[in-house]
Scaffold this motif. Structure first.
Motif, PDB file in Angstrom:
ATOM      1  N   ALA A   1     -10.972  12.798  -2.373  1.00  0.00           N
ATOM      2  CA  ALA A   1     -11.289  11.404  -1.465  1.00  0.00           C
ATOM      3  C   ALA A   1     -10.524  10.267  -1.766  1.00  0.00           C
ATOM      4  CB  ALA A   1     -12.686  11.209  -1.099  1.00  0.00           C
ATOM      5  N   ASP A   2     -10.477   9.918  -3.195  1.00  0.00           N
ATOM      6  CA  ASP A   2      -9.845   8.800  -3.639  1.00  0.00           C
ATOM      7  C   ASP A   2      -8.534   8.895  -3.826  1.00  0.00           C
ATOM      8  OD1 ASP A   2     -12.313   7.441  -3.543  1.00  0.00           O
ATOM      9  OD2 ASP A   2     -12.839   7.544  -5.568  1.00  0.00           O
ATOM     10  N   ASP A   3      -8.049  10.161  -3.680  1.00  0.00           N
ATOM     11  CA  ASP A   3      -6.458  10.368  -4.153  1.00  0.00           C
ATOM     12  C   ASP A   3      -5.493   9.611  -2.997  1.00  0.00           C
ATOM     13  OD1 ASP A   3      -3.860  11.192  -4.817  1.00  0.00           O
ATOM     14  OD2 ASP A   3      -4.401  13.227  -4.883  1.00  0.00           O
ATOM     15  N   MET A   4      -5.112   8.498  -3.189  1.00  0.00           N
ATOM     16  CA  MET A   4      -4.172   7.867  -2.415  1.00  0.00           C
ATOM     17  C   MET A   4      -2.711   7.934  -2.372  1.00  0.00           C
ATOM     18  SD  MET A   4      -6.415   6.240  -0.167  1.00  0.00           S
ATOM     19  CE  MET A   4      -7.513   7.455  -0.307  1.00  0.00           C
ATOM     20  N   GLY A   5      -2.335   8.456  -3.456  1.00  0.00           N
ATOM     21  CA  GLY A   5      -0.799   8.698  -3.563  1.00  0.00           C
ATOM     22  C   GLY A   5      -0.415  10.121  -3.216  1.00  0.00           C
ATOM     23  N   CYS A   6      -1.134  10.975  -3.904  1.00  0.00           N
ATOM     24  CA  CYS A   6      -0.687  12.501  -3.543  1.00  0.00           C
ATOM     25  C   CYS A   6       0.815  12.811  -3.865  1.00  0.00           C
ATOM     26  CB  CYS A   6      -1.048  12.934  -1.895  1.00  0.00           C
ATOM     27  SG  CYS A   6      -2.860  12.764  -1.493  1.00  0.00           S
ATOM     28  N   PHE A   7       1.202  12.029  -4.973  1.00  0.00           N
ATOM     29  CA  PHE A   7       2.425  12.092  -5.227  1.00  0.00           C
ATOM     30  C   PHE A   7       3.058  13.295  -5.370  1.00  0.00           C
ATOM     31  CE2 PHE A   7       0.683   8.201  -6.668  1.00  0.00           C
ATOM     32  CZ  PHE A   7       1.406   7.091  -6.065  1.00  0.00           C
TER      33      PHE A   7
ATOM     34  N   GLY B   1      10.733  21.713  -0.504  1.00  0.00           N
ATOM     35  CA  GLY B   1      10.513  22.662   0.514  1.00  0.00           C
ATOM     36  C   GLY B   1       9.721  23.926   0.079  1.00  0.00           C
ATOM     37  N   CYS B   2       8.561  23.497  -0.386  1.00  0.00           N
ATOM     38  CA  CYS B   2       7.295  24.018  -0.717  1.00  0.00           C
ATOM     39  C   CYS B   2       6.432  23.713   0.204  1.00  0.00           C
ATOM     40  CB  CYS B   2       7.002  23.776  -2.195  1.00  0.00           C
ATOM     41  SG  CYS B   2       5.589  25.076  -2.466  1.00  0.00           S
ATOM     42  N   PRO B   3       5.934  24.454   1.215  1.00  0.00           N
ATOM     43  CA  PRO B   3       4.898  24.255   2.154  1.00  0.00           C
ATOM     44  C   PRO B   3       3.527  24.156   1.483  1.00  0.00           C
ATOM     45  CG  PRO B   3       6.345  26.242   2.983  1.00  0.00           C
ATOM     46  CD  PRO B   3       6.619  26.043   1.688  1.00  0.00           C
ATOM     47  N   ALA B   4       2.807  23.676   2.122  1.00  0.00           N
ATOM     48  CA  ALA B   4       1.266  23.508   1.476  1.00  0.00           C
ATOM     49  C   ALA B   4       0.098  23.694   2.268  1.00  0.00           C
ATOM     50  CB  ALA B   4       1.177  21.882   1.103  1.00  0.00           C
ATOM     51  N   VAL B   5      -0.870  23.958   1.826  1.00  0.00           N
ATOM     52  CA  VAL B   5      -2.200  23.982   2.480  1.00  0.00           C
ATOM     53  C   VAL B   5      -3.246  23.037   1.441  1.00  0.00           C
ATOM     54  CG1 VAL B   5      -4.225  25.677   2.951  1.00  0.00           C
ATOM     55  CG2 VAL B   5      -1.891  26.760   2.690  1.00  0.00           C
ATOM     56  N   ILE B   6      -3.700  22.317   2.347  1.00  0.00           N
ATOM     57  CA  ILE B   6      -4.314  20.872   1.900  1.00  0.00           C
ATOM     58  C   ILE B   6      -5.810  21.168   2.544  1.00  0.00           C
ATOM     59  CG2 ILE B   6      -2.428  19.785   1.706  1.00  0.00           C
ATOM     60  CD1 ILE B   6      -3.513  17.930   3.908  1.00  0.00           C
ATOM     61  N   ARG B   7      -6.807  20.630   1.755  1.00  0.00           N
ATOM     62  CA  ARG B   7      -8.129  20.092   2.342  1.00  0.00           C
ATOM     63  C   ARG B   7      -7.794  18.621   2.807  1.00  0.00           C
ATOM     64  NH1 ARG B   7     -12.931  21.198  -1.406  1.00  0.00           N
ATOM     65  NH2 ARG B   7     -11.885  19.975  -3.005  1.00  0.00           N
ATOM     66  N   PRO B   8      -8.372  18.317   3.875  1.00  0.00           N
ATOM     67  CA  PRO B   8      -7.902  16.981   4.472  1.00  0.00           C
ATOM     68  C   PRO B   8      -8.766  15.732   3.796  1.00  0.00           C
ATOM     69  CG  PRO B   8      -9.317  17.895   6.044  1.00  0.00           C
ATOM     70  CD  PRO B   8      -9.094  18.991   4.738  1.00  0.00           C
ATOM     71  N   LEU B   9      -8.377  15.412   2.621  1.00  0.00           N
ATOM     72  CA  LEU B   9      -9.094  14.495   1.616  1.00  0.00           C
ATOM     73  C   LEU B   9      -8.081  13.425   1.297  1.00  0.00           C
ATOM     74  CD1 LEU B   9     -11.422  16.940  -0.393  1.00  0.00           C
ATOM     75  CD2 LEU B   9     -12.092  15.583   1.464  1.00  0.00           C
ATOM     76  N   GLY B  10      -8.514  12.063   1.135  1.00  0.00           N
ATOM     77  CA  GLY B  10      -7.579  10.943   0.668  1.00  0.00           C
ATOM     78  C   GLY B  10      -6.543  10.904   1.756  1.00  0.00           C
ATOM     79  N   ALA B  11      -5.487  10.855   1.106  1.00  0.00           N
ATOM     80  CA  ALA B  11      -4.077  10.553   2.030  1.00  0.00           C
ATOM     81  C   ALA B  11      -3.250  12.035   2.032  1.00  0.00           C
ATOM     82  CB  ALA B  11      -3.147   9.757   1.187  1.00  0.00           C
ATOM     83  N   ALA B  12      -3.867  13.099   1.609  1.00  0.00           N
ATOM     84  CA  ALA B  12      -3.101  14.074   1.727  1.00  0.00           C
ATOM     85  C   ALA B  12      -2.644  14.645   3.097  1.00  0.00           C
ATOM     86  CB  ALA B  12      -4.064  15.601   1.328  1.00  0.00           C
TER      87      ALA B  12
ATOM     88  N   LEU C   1       0.835  -1.396  -0.055  1.00  0.00           N
ATOM     89  CA  LEU C   1       0.074  -0.067  -0.134  1.00  0.00           C
ATOM     90  C   LEU C   1       0.998   1.302   0.023  1.00  0.00           C
ATOM     91  CD1 LEU C   1      -2.548  -1.193   2.750  1.00  0.00           C
ATOM     92  CD2 LEU C   1      -2.743  -1.440  -0.061  1.00  0.00           C
ATOM     93  N   VAL C   2       0.442   2.454  -0.425  1.00  0.00           N
ATOM     94  CA  VAL C   2       0.957   3.687  -0.358  1.00  0.00           C
ATOM     95  C   VAL C   2       0.404   4.624   0.603  1.00  0.00           C
ATOM     96  CG1 VAL C   2       1.635   3.390  -2.764  1.00  0.00           C
ATOM     97  CG2 VAL C   2      -0.554   4.577  -2.056  1.00  0.00           C
ATOM     98  N   ALA C   3      -0.688   4.206   1.292  1.00  0.00           N
ATOM     99  CA  ALA C   3      -1.189   5.350   2.335  1.00  0.00           C
ATOM    100  C   ALA C   3      -1.961   4.602   3.469  1.00  0.00           C
ATOM    101  CB  ALA C   3      -1.971   6.095   1.724  1.00  0.00           C
ATOM    102  N   GLU C   4      -1.952   4.839   4.546  1.00  0.00           N
ATOM    103  CA  GLU C   4      -2.648   4.368   5.597  1.00  0.00           C
ATOM    104  C   GLU C   4      -4.250   4.528   5.341  1.00  0.00           C
ATOM    105  OE1 GLU C   4      -1.749   6.030   9.335  1.00  0.00           O
ATOM    106  OE2 GLU C   4       0.374   5.782   9.255  1.00  0.00           O
ATOM    107  N   ALA C   5      -4.561   5.492   4.544  1.00  0.00           N
ATOM    108  CA  ALA C   5      -5.838   5.605   4.340  1.00  0.00           C
ATOM    109  C   ALA C   5      -6.450   4.514   3.393  1.00  0.00           C
ATOM    110  CB  ALA C   5      -6.151   6.910   3.377  1.00  0.00           C
ATOM    111  N   GLN C   6      -5.675   3.695   2.743  1.00  0.00           N
ATOM    112  CA  GLN C   6      -6.172   2.751   1.992  1.00  0.00           C
ATOM    113  C   GLN C   6      -6.697   1.527   2.886  1.00  0.00           C
ATOM    114  OE1 GLN C   6      -2.334   2.378  -0.178  1.00  0.00           O
ATOM    115  NE2 GLN C   6      -3.562   2.279  -2.038  1.00  0.00           N
TER     116      GLN C   6
END
Length: 340
Positions: free
Chosen positions: A253-259, A268-279, A121-126
């Motif tokens: 919600a279905d993005d398990m990679g977020c590669f 080194g680029c900070p992120a702002v995310i919505r807490p969906l999928g594996a993000a 697997l690639v994410a705990e969310a899976q």
């Protein structure tokens, strides 16, 4: 060990990501063979590449190439039917990058129950979406290619936000939020959308009818600092991420990679995310980025990272530190331990 990896998707090979944009899952598949070969294993790769070649000491073969009569380990990528690609395999691994619930489809479940592979697997969310029912499963450590590691970030002026999401995965929402709530707080900022589909649309090419309204909206948003960029290979894409102040990641919600989120963190680029999928698994909330609870918070946090250099630089340094050792050599060593 003799290790065979097999993929049946699009034409690519271990060199592809260096010269052209490649999907995150395909890029992961292309990165593992060389790392396993560096551990001393004999590695064969079968996929839709145009011709056979050695890449990083791994032998790449066309999908129709001569299969080995047996292999110590067979790693089937994304398609369960590939678990039968080599008849005699000491161990079988099914490398799954999609939502966990897909593993419970009757045909998929039957194939998995028959061969009882290690589920990679690639994410705990899976794992939250399916029942393992006694099957062995392992979470492959997060890893990025070397292009995203090492070099110093160099944010440009005017301040720049970057988005890499698929146009159908929240981009319409993000463009509205940019125009209505983010840009007013950062009036000089630009939003750089890296999308092959939208870049083609801006050049006048026909695109899917469902995405035409979005393309029109993005084109009209140019007066609000929205810029459409054509995605590039790893070296140039890494530079684009280092030049940005923040990665805006709407998520799905279905993005398990977020590669690409992994790559931007490593760069080194900070992120702002919505807490969906594996993000949420790809950032350290409040340290290397922010998981926003609502639209207003997303806009405020994005604007802060675009305008407050001190906060942005601190988060940038934390992200690079967190991802410093996340290489494919490390991921391969972990997998090797499970296969012995």
């Amino acid at each position: 060990m003799h290790i065979t990896l097999v993929d049946d998707s699009i034409p690519f090979d271990g060199y592809s990501a260096s010269s052209r944009p490649l999907g995150g899952a395909e890029k992961a598949f292309a990165s593992l063979p060389g790392a396993l070969a560096r551990l001393g294993h004999t590695v064969q790769v079968f996929n839709r590449c145009r011709w056979g070649m050695y890449i990083e000491s791994a032998q790449w073969e066309t999908f129709e190439g001569k299969k080995p009569l047996r292999t110590d380990v067979l790693i089937a990528f994304r398609k369960p039917a590939l678990l039968e690609f080599v008849r005699h395999a000491g161990k079988r691994v099914f490398w799954h990058t999609g939502p966990g619930r897909l593993l419970d489809r009757p045909a998929t479940r039957a194939m998995i129950d028959t061969h009882k592979p290690l589920l990679l697997l690639v994410a705990e969310a899976q794992a939250r979406d399916f029942q393992a029912k006694g099957l062995a499963a392992g979470l492959l450590p997060m890893a990025v290619r070397s292009d995203y590691l090492g070099a110093e970030p160099r944010p440009q002026e005017p301040p720049r936000a970057v988005v890499t999401t698929h146009p159908a995965h929240g981009l319409d929402w993000l463009v509205d939020l940019w125009i209505g709530k983010i840009r007013p707080k950062a009036p000089d900022a630009e939003l750089h959308i890296h999308s092959m589909m939208l870049a083609s649309a801006m050049d006048g090419a026909e695109i899917d009818e469902a995405l035409r309204p979005l393309a029109a909206k993005v084109k009209a948003a140019a007066r609000h600092g929205v810029v459409v960029c054509r995605p590039q290979g790893d070296h140039l894409m890494a530079e684009a991420l280092r030049e940005a102040r923040v990665h805006l990641y709407p998520g799905h919600a279905d993005d398990m990679g977020c590669f690409t989120l992994m790559e931007s963190q490593a760069a080194g680029c900070p992120a702002v995310i919505r807490p969906l999928g594996a993000a949420p698994e790809r950032i350290k909330d409040g340290i290397t980025g922010y998981a926003s609870p609502d639209d207003d918070a997303f806009a405020n946090l994005a604007a802060m990272l675009l305008t407050d250099r001190s906060v942005q630089q601190t988060m940038s340094a934390e992200a690079r530190t967190a991802w410093k050792g996340r290489t494919w050599d490390g991921a391969a060593a972990t997998l090797e331990g499970w296969l012995k």
